[in-house]
Design a protein around this motif. Structure first.
Motif, PDB file in Angstrom:
ATOM      1  N   PHE A  15     133.355  45.635  26.154  1.00 41.01           N
ATOM      2  CA  PHE A  15     134.203  46.750  26.586  1.00 41.01           C
ATOM      3  C   PHE A  15     135.322  46.931  25.578  1.00 41.01           C
ATOM      4  N   ASP A  16     135.526  48.155  25.145  1.00 37.51           N
ATOM      5  CA  ASP A  16     136.658  48.451  24.263  1.00 37.51           C
ATOM      6  C   ASP A  16     137.321  49.732  24.730  1.00 37.51           C
ATOM      7  N   ARG A  17     138.647  49.669  24.866  1.00 36.59           N
ATOM      8  CA  ARG A  17     139.334  50.856  25.386  1.00 36.59           C
ATOM      9  C   ARG A  17     139.438  51.966  24.346  1.00 36.59           C
ATOM     10  N   GLN A  18     139.155  51.651  23.094  1.00 35.96           N
ATOM     11  CA  GLN A  18     139.218  52.667  22.040  1.00 35.96           C
ATOM     12  C   GLN A  18     137.971  53.567  22.106  1.00 35.96           C
ATOM     13  N   PRO A  19     138.054  54.752  21.467  1.00 33.83           N
ATOM     14  CA  PRO A  19     136.909  55.662  21.536  1.00 33.83           C
ATOM     15  C   PRO A  19     135.783  55.308  20.564  1.00 33.83           C
ATOM     16  N   GLY A  22     135.986  49.534  15.484  1.00 31.33           N
ATOM     17  CA  GLY A  22     136.905  49.274  14.369  1.00 31.33           C
ATOM     18  C   GLY A  22     138.161  48.500  14.721  1.00 31.33           C
ATOM     19  N   GLY A  23     138.541  48.414  16.008  1.00 29.48           N
ATOM     20  CA  GLY A  23     139.757  47.677  16.360  1.00 29.48           C
ATOM     21  C   GLY A  23     140.942  48.217  15.583  1.00 29.48           C
ATOM     22  N   VAL A  24     141.725  47.332  14.973  1.00 28.02           N
ATOM     23  CA  VAL A  24     142.913  47.804  14.236  1.00 28.02           C
ATOM     24  C   VAL A  24     142.535  48.684  13.046  1.00 28.02           C
ATOM     25  N   TRP A  25     141.299  48.640  12.634  1.00 31.39           N
ATOM     26  CA  TRP A  25     140.896  49.413  11.448  1.00 31.39           C
ATOM     27  C   TRP A  25     140.387  50.800  11.799  1.00 31.39           C
ATOM     28  N   LEU A  26     140.458  51.159  13.084  1.00 32.67           N
ATOM     29  CA  LEU A  26     140.160  52.531  13.494  1.00 32.67           C
ATOM     30  C   LEU A  26     141.504  53.256  13.495  1.00 32.67           C
ATOM     31  N   ARG A  41     146.298  47.452   2.251  1.00 30.93           N
ATOM     32  CA  ARG A  41     145.168  46.854   1.526  1.00 30.93           C
ATOM     33  C   ARG A  41     145.117  45.412   1.967  1.00 30.93           C
ATOM     34  N   PHE A  42     143.923  44.890   2.164  1.00 31.28           N
ATOM     35  CA  PHE A  42     143.823  43.485   2.552  1.00 31.28           C
ATOM     36  C   PHE A  42     144.578  42.615   1.550  1.00 31.28           C
ATOM     37  N   GLN A  43     145.211  41.564   2.069  1.00 33.55           N
ATOM     38  CA  GLN A  43     145.867  40.616   1.162  1.00 33.55           C
ATOM     39  C   GLN A  43     144.839  39.610   0.674  1.00 33.55           C
ATOM     40  N   THR A  44     143.808  39.425   1.481  1.00 29.05           N
ATOM     41  CA  THR A  44     142.758  38.482   1.090  1.00 29.05           C
ATOM     42  C   THR A  44     141.550  39.266   0.601  1.00 29.05           C
ATOM     43  N   SER A  45     140.769  38.661  -0.268  1.00 23.75           N
ATOM     44  CA  SER A  45     139.706  39.412  -0.939  1.00 23.75           C
ATOM     45  C   SER A  45     138.517  39.657  -0.019  1.00 23.75           C
ATOM     46  N   GLU A  91     138.553  50.096  29.641  1.00 21.35           N
ATOM     47  CA  GLU A  91     139.594  49.072  29.580  1.00 21.35           C
ATOM     48  C   GLU A  91     139.315  47.954  30.577  1.00 21.35           C
ATOM     49  N   VAL A  92     139.441  46.721  30.119  1.00 30.03           N
ATOM     50  CA  VAL A  92     139.325  45.586  31.037  1.00 30.03           C
ATOM     51  C   VAL A  92     140.681  45.428  31.714  1.00 30.03           C
ATOM     52  N   THR A  93     140.724  45.563  33.022  1.00 31.17           N
ATOM     53  CA  THR A  93     142.022  45.529  33.702  1.00 31.17           C
ATOM     54  C   THR A  93     142.264  44.216  34.439  1.00 31.17           C
ATOM     55  N   CYS A 123     138.571  39.109  23.177  1.00 27.44           N
ATOM     56  CA  CYS A 123     138.600  39.456  21.742  1.00 27.44           C
ATOM     57  C   CYS A 123     139.563  40.622  21.556  1.00 27.44           C
ATOM     58  N   GLN A 124     140.715  40.524  22.222  1.00 26.46           N
ATOM     59  CA  GLN A 124     141.583  41.706  22.310  1.00 26.46           C
ATOM     60  C   GLN A 124     142.482  41.907  21.106  1.00 26.46           C
ATOM     61  N   GLY A 125     142.470  40.983  20.142  1.00 29.46           N
ATOM     62  CA  GLY A 125     143.281  41.160  18.936  1.00 29.46           C
ATOM     63  C   GLY A 125     144.742  40.823  19.173  1.00 29.46           C
ATOM     64  N   LEU A 126     145.504  40.873  18.079  1.00 31.68           N
ATOM     65  CA  LEU A 126     146.894  40.385  18.129  1.00 31.68           C
ATOM     66  C   LEU A 126     147.927  41.450  17.781  1.00 31.68           C
ATOM     67  N   PHE A 127     147.466  42.653  17.424  1.00 35.20           N
ATOM     68  CA  PHE A 127     148.417  43.617  16.853  1.00 35.20           C
ATOM     69  C   PHE A 127     148.551  44.873  17.702  1.00 35.20           C
ATOM     70  N   TRP A 128     148.761  44.683  18.985  1.00 34.30           N
ATOM     71  CA  TRP A 128     148.786  45.853  19.874  1.00 34.30           C
ATOM     72  C   TRP A 128     150.087  46.033  20.637  1.00 34.30           C
ATOM     73  N   LYS A 129     150.909  44.983  20.728  1.00 37.21           N
ATOM     74  CA  LYS A 129     152.160  45.127  21.484  1.00 37.21           C
ATOM     75  C   LYS A 129     153.336  44.901  20.549  1.00 37.21           C
ATOM     76  N   GLY A 348     140.925  34.618   4.216  1.00 38.59           N
ATOM     77  CA  GLY A 348     140.807  35.696   5.186  1.00 38.59           C
ATOM     78  C   GLY A 348     140.744  35.123   6.596  1.00 38.59           C
ATOM     79  N   THR A 349     140.885  36.009   7.573  1.00 38.47           N
ATOM     80  CA  THR A 349     140.961  35.534   8.960  1.00 38.47           C
ATOM     81  C   THR A 349     139.620  35.619   9.680  1.00 38.47           C
ATOM     82  N   PHE A 350     138.635  36.269   9.065  1.00 33.25           N
ATOM     83  CA  PHE A 350     137.412  36.582   9.807  1.00 33.25           C
ATOM     84  C   PHE A 350     136.618  35.360  10.254  1.00 33.25           C
TER      85      PHE A 350
HETATM   86  C1  LIG Z   1     148.388  45.345   8.730  1.00 30.39           C
HETATM   87  C2  LIG Z   1     147.297  44.304   8.852  1.00 30.39           C
HETATM   88  C3  LIG Z   1     146.837  43.650   7.711  1.00 30.39           C
HETATM   89  C4  LIG Z   1     145.842  42.676   7.814  1.00 30.39           C
HETATM   90  N1  LIG Z   1     145.397  42.061   6.666  1.00 30.39           N
HETATM   91  C5  LIG Z   1     144.399  41.153   6.747  1.00 30.39           C
HETATM   92  C6  LIG Z   1     143.872  40.536   5.549  1.00 30.39           C
HETATM   93  O1  LIG Z   1     144.313  40.793   4.440  1.00 30.39           O
HETATM   94  N2  LIG Z   1     142.870  39.638   5.693  1.00 30.39           N
HETATM   95  C7  LIG Z   1     142.328  39.327   6.904  1.00 30.39           C
HETATM   96  O2  LIG Z   1     141.382  38.546   6.960  1.00 30.39           O
HETATM   97  N3  LIG Z   1     142.823  39.874   8.028  1.00 30.39           N
HETATM   98  C8  LIG Z   1     143.840  40.783   7.989  1.00 30.39           C
HETATM   99  N4  LIG Z   1     144.328  41.353   9.125  1.00 30.39           N
HETATM  100  C9  LIG Z   1     143.852  40.832  10.403  1.00 30.39           C
HETATM  101  C10 LIG Z   1     142.557  41.511  10.805  1.00 30.39           C
HETATM  102  O3  LIG Z   1     142.741  42.807  11.059  1.00 30.39           O
HETATM  103  C11 LIG Z   1     142.062  40.874  11.991  1.00 30.39           C
HETATM  104  O4  LIG Z   1     141.753  39.562  11.700  1.00 30.39           O
HETATM  105  C12 LIG Z   1     140.834  41.533  12.572  1.00 30.39           C
HETATM  106  O5  LIG Z   1     140.728  42.895  12.289  1.00 30.39           O
HETATM  107  C13 LIG Z   1     140.957  41.310  14.037  1.00 30.39           C
HETATM  108  O6  LIG Z   1     139.826  41.781  14.677  1.00 30.39           O
HETATM  109  P1  LIG Z   1     139.698  41.605  16.244  1.00 30.39           P
HETATM  110  O7  LIG Z   1     138.430  42.262  16.618  1.00 30.39           O
HETATM  111  O8  LIG Z   1     139.935  40.209  16.626  1.00 30.39           O
HETATM  112  O9  LIG Z   1     140.940  42.424  16.857  1.00 30.39           O
HETATM  113  P2  LIG Z   1     141.268  43.965  16.815  1.00 30.39           P
HETATM  114  O10 LIG Z   1     140.843  44.585  15.540  1.00 30.39           O
HETATM  115  O11 LIG Z   1     142.689  44.066  17.202  1.00 30.39           O
HETATM  116  O12 LIG Z   1     140.361  44.569  17.965  1.00 30.39           O
HETATM  117  C14 LIG Z   1     140.613  44.308  19.320  1.00 30.39           C
HETATM  118  C15 LIG Z   1     139.988  45.401  20.162  1.00 30.39           C
HETATM  119  O13 LIG Z   1     140.155  45.042  21.532  1.00 30.39           O
HETATM  120  C16 LIG Z   1     140.500  46.198  22.261  1.00 30.39           C
HETATM  121  N5  LIG Z   1     141.194  45.800  23.482  1.00 30.39           N
HETATM  122  C17 LIG Z   1     142.331  45.076  23.618  1.00 30.39           C
HETATM  123  N6  LIG Z   1     142.613  44.877  24.913  1.00 30.39           N
HETATM  124  C18 LIG Z   1     141.643  45.476  25.622  1.00 30.39           C
HETATM  125  C19 LIG Z   1     141.367  45.629  27.019  1.00 30.39           C
HETATM  126  N7  LIG Z   1     142.161  45.097  27.941  1.00 30.39           N
HETATM  127  N8  LIG Z   1     140.271  46.313  27.386  1.00 30.39           N
HETATM  128  C20 LIG Z   1     139.440  46.842  26.455  1.00 30.39           C
HETATM  129  N9  LIG Z   1     139.648  46.737  25.139  1.00 30.39           N
HETATM  130  C21 LIG Z   1     140.733  46.067  24.736  1.00 30.39           C
HETATM  131  C22 LIG Z   1     141.364  46.994  21.292  1.00 30.39           C
HETATM  132  O14 LIG Z   1     141.367  48.348  21.651  1.00 30.39           O
HETATM  133  C23 LIG Z   1     140.642  46.754  19.966  1.00 30.39           C
HETATM  134  O15 LIG Z   1     139.681  47.714  19.697  1.00 30.39           O
HETATM  135  C24 LIG Z   1     145.310  42.338   9.075  1.00 30.39           C
HETATM  136  C25 LIG Z   1     145.770  43.009  10.227  1.00 30.39           C
HETATM  137  C26 LIG Z   1     146.739  43.988  10.114  1.00 30.39           C
HETATM  138  C27 LIG Z   1     147.222  44.682  11.362  1.00 30.39           C
END
Ligand SMILES: Cc1cc2nc3c(=O)[nH]c(=O)nc-3n(C[C@H](O)[C@H](O)[C@H](O)COP(=O)(O)OP(=O)(O)OC[C@H]3O[C@@H](n4cnc5c(N)ncnc54)[C@H](O)[C@@H]3O)c2cc1C
Length: 558
Positions: A15-19, A22-26, A41-45, A91-93, A123-129, A348-350
């Motif tokens: 489930f992803d609340r985005q349309p 791509g997560g943060v890359w959308l 630009r990515f800091q890591t290659s 959205e997961v609530t 897998c909600q990511g870290l860059f949303w709040k 990189g973080t992947f």
């Molecule tokens: C400015 C910036 C620079 C970066 N540079 C690098 C780099 O150089 N090298 C590197 O390796 N990494 C880098 N990163 C980190 C990288 O983006 C992340 O490691 C990776 O994209 C995270 O992916 P993710 O899927 O875990 O999270 P996200 O991409 O954040 O995706 C999470 C998804 O979960 C969804 N979501 C959240 N909560 C809910 C919910 N309750 N219900 C439904 N959906 C939900 C969100 O909508 C989103 O689509 C960078 C990040 C940023 C912001």
């Protein structure tokens, strides 16, 4: 996560609340609230910042931008046919325990649905709040206030006096960006951090092998290496006044990556202010130590994101206390979190979400049983950051993706001397990829390892061997996996053995300074060099082919 679960025979529903994917890359300019900005630009290659099973399109530069990363993720989803498993705009609530399973509530277009699942992966990511400090007087400031989360590009800064607050990645990028349109750029930070350009000489900054990382005794030697290997950069760095305090860097040896900001500060395009903001006033702010008043039109807080202890969707569950290693729910590991709770340094973080996903898929299918020492491992305030290359290694050993060093030391040691290329973790073990060796060979050529060992690396090798008992060492010796001098060397480091346990991946707060006092400086093979002739000699050797890129790198111990 979806790919790893499918690979292991599970039936994931994402489930992803985005349309869209791509997560943060959308990235969308309209109502942007979080994540990346246009010129990130990515800091890591792209060699370390991808998944192990898909290298992405070849060509292009070494570092991905927003659209490159979006293309990569889309190609990945297509390659592994993941789209049928993903429900967008959903959205997961709420997630609540239901016996040993999980009751999950999702909302889509006002419609609520609840289902029971055997497991849940967060897998909600870290860059949303977006998070910003609570400054005195901020509400009286008559200019504009924004957070890097809502920053798209420099157009909104045209002609304005801008104050950028914070010296993390976004602070550096946005201060740099702002010079293209703002009338004046101030960049405030409490204390400087170590900044390196994307390319460390001839190779990307993240071409750090685990072995070379382990060879570094005193993190502060990194500054010495910059001084010697990038003299022009170092000169600019000194001029900028941004060189970090060595003791503070020893405490937290994390490097920030940016190509332009040091030079921009050195030549006055950006004015750096190393001080704390005392309070805001109607026209700007006052700094604490200098008592300087600054008039500005706009303040951009690049102060990070709030990844609080509790998730809105997971009532009563503490992400700090209830997750072993910051990953598995302690009482019911069918709940897992893929977002690394600490910063990841030197790669990189992947790899992190991918390794967690592969681990979790096996926990769910019963082919991996979590041990008590894993479930009892608790992250606390002393855990500062994760050393990416070492963490990959620890995960790899745990999941049986690497040669067992007690049996195949040569093969293990070879991989330990490569940068943290994800393909290493598809060479063997479950779900290996027959093409991984070819892809790795291509990458190895890029890093041009010449196979020569410096004295510092030899010490690392012996310290690893020192962690094995004599029966294992003799067996390795008998089978030609190690040489007699390695056997002898292991004996010399009995009290300083390197063991790849879970703890070994962390930079611990407070420990680094102590370590630098007690550990000889193995990572400084060129400490004796104080003139530029040595570097000219190395460049000459590079031109004649006497030295390859990796040889050069090793000589400089980057
Ligand atoms: C400015 C910036 C620079 C970066 N540079 C690098 C780099 O150089 N090298 C590197 O390796 N990494 C880098 N990163 C980190 C990288 O983006 C992340 O490691 C990776 O994209 C995270 O992916 P993710 O899927 O875990 O999270 P996200 O991409 O954040 O995706 C999470 C998804 O979960 C969804 N979501 C959240 N909560 C809910 C919910 N309750 N219900 C439904 N959906 C939900 C969100 O909508 C989103 O689509 C960078 C990040 C940023 C912001």
């Amino acid at each position: 996560m979806a790919k790893s679960l499918l690979e292991e025979g599970h039936r994931p529903e994402v489930f992803d609340r985005q349309p869209d994917l791509g997560g943060v890359w959308l990235l969308r300019s309209e109502s942007k609230q979080a994540g990346a900005y246009k010129k990130v630009r990515f800091q890591t290659s792209k060699y370390t910042s991808v998944f192990s099973d898909f290298s992405g399109p070849s060509g292009g530069g070494h570092f991905y931008g927003v659209s490159d990363m979006h293309r990569y993720l889309s190609a990945y989803a297509e390659h592994f046919n993941l789209s049928p498993h993903i429900r967008y705009r959903t959205e997961v609530t709420k997630i609540v325990a239901c016996a040993d399973r999980w009751k999950v509530t999702v909302a889509r277009d006002g419609e609520i649905r609840t289902d029971i699942y055997d497991g849940v992966a967060l897998c909600q990511g870290l860059f949303w709040k977006p998070w910003q400090p609570d400054f005195a007087g901020l509400s009286s400031f008559q200019g504009q206030v924004m957070h890097s989360g809502s920053y798209f590009d420099e157009e909104c800064l045209r002609g304005k006096r801008v104050l950028v607050v914070g010296n993390g990645i976004s602070g550096m990028d946005i201060a740099e960006d702002a010079t293209k349109s703002a009338s004046k750029v101030y960049w405030a930070m409490r204390r400087p951090k170590l900044i390196m350009p994307r390319m460390a000489g001839f190779v990307p900054n993240d071409f750090q092998s685990p072995a070379s990382l382990l060879a570094d005794g005193d993190p502060a030697q990194m500054l010495e290496r910059i001084r010697h290997s990038m003299p022009d950069y170092y000169r600019q760095y000194r001029k900028s006044g941004l060189l970090p305090n060595l003791d503070e860097f020893r405490e937290q040896p994390v490097v920030q990556i940016n190509d332009g900001i040091v030079q921009m500060v050195a030549n006055g395009q950006v004015e750096a202010i190393i001080d704390e903001i005392d309070e805001f006033q109607p026209q700007g702010c006052r700094f604490k130590h200098s008592q300087r008043n600054l008039d500005v039109d706009i303040v951009i807080f690049c102060t990070g994101y709030a990844n609080g202890e509790y998730l809105d969707s997971l009532p009563g569950v503490s992400m700090q206390d209830d997750f072993a290693m910051g990953i598995f729910h302690r009482d019911n590991p069918s709940l897992v979190s893929t977002s690394c709770p600490l910063g990841i340094a030197y790669s990189g973080t992947f790899f992190f979400p991918e390794m967690v996903a592969r681990w979790y898929a096996r926990v769910m299918s019963g082919s991996y049983r979590l041990q008590d020492n894993e479930l009892n491992y608790h992250l606390d305030r002393r855990h500062g950051a994760v050393m990416g290359p070492i963490a990959s290694l620890v995960f790899g050993l745990k999941l049986g993706l690497l040669p067992d060093p007690k049996r195949e030391f040569k093969a293990f040691w070879q991989l330990l001397n490569l940068p943290s290329f994800p393909q290493i973790y598809r060479l063997r073990g479950e779900h290996s990829d027959p093409d991984a060796a070819n892809r790795l060979e291509e990458l190895r050529k890029l890093s041009l390892t010449n196979g020569k060992q410096t004295a510092a690396l030899e010490v690392v090798k012996h310290r690893i061997l020192a962690g094995f008992d004599d029966v294992v060492l003799r067996d390795l010796l008998r089978r030609g996996e190690i040489e007699e001098r390695d056997y002898q060397g292991a004996g010399r480091y009995a009290t300083r053995a390197i063991v790849f346990d879970w703890q070994s991946q962390y930079i611990m707060r407070g420990d680094a300074a102590a370590r630098s006092e007690t550990t000889p400086a193995y990572g400084a093979p060129h400490n004796h060099v104080d003139d530029e002739d040595y570097y000219r000699k190395l460049l000459g050797q590079l031109k004649t082919g006497e030295l390859d890129n990796q040889g050069l790198l090793k000589a400089l111990a980057i």
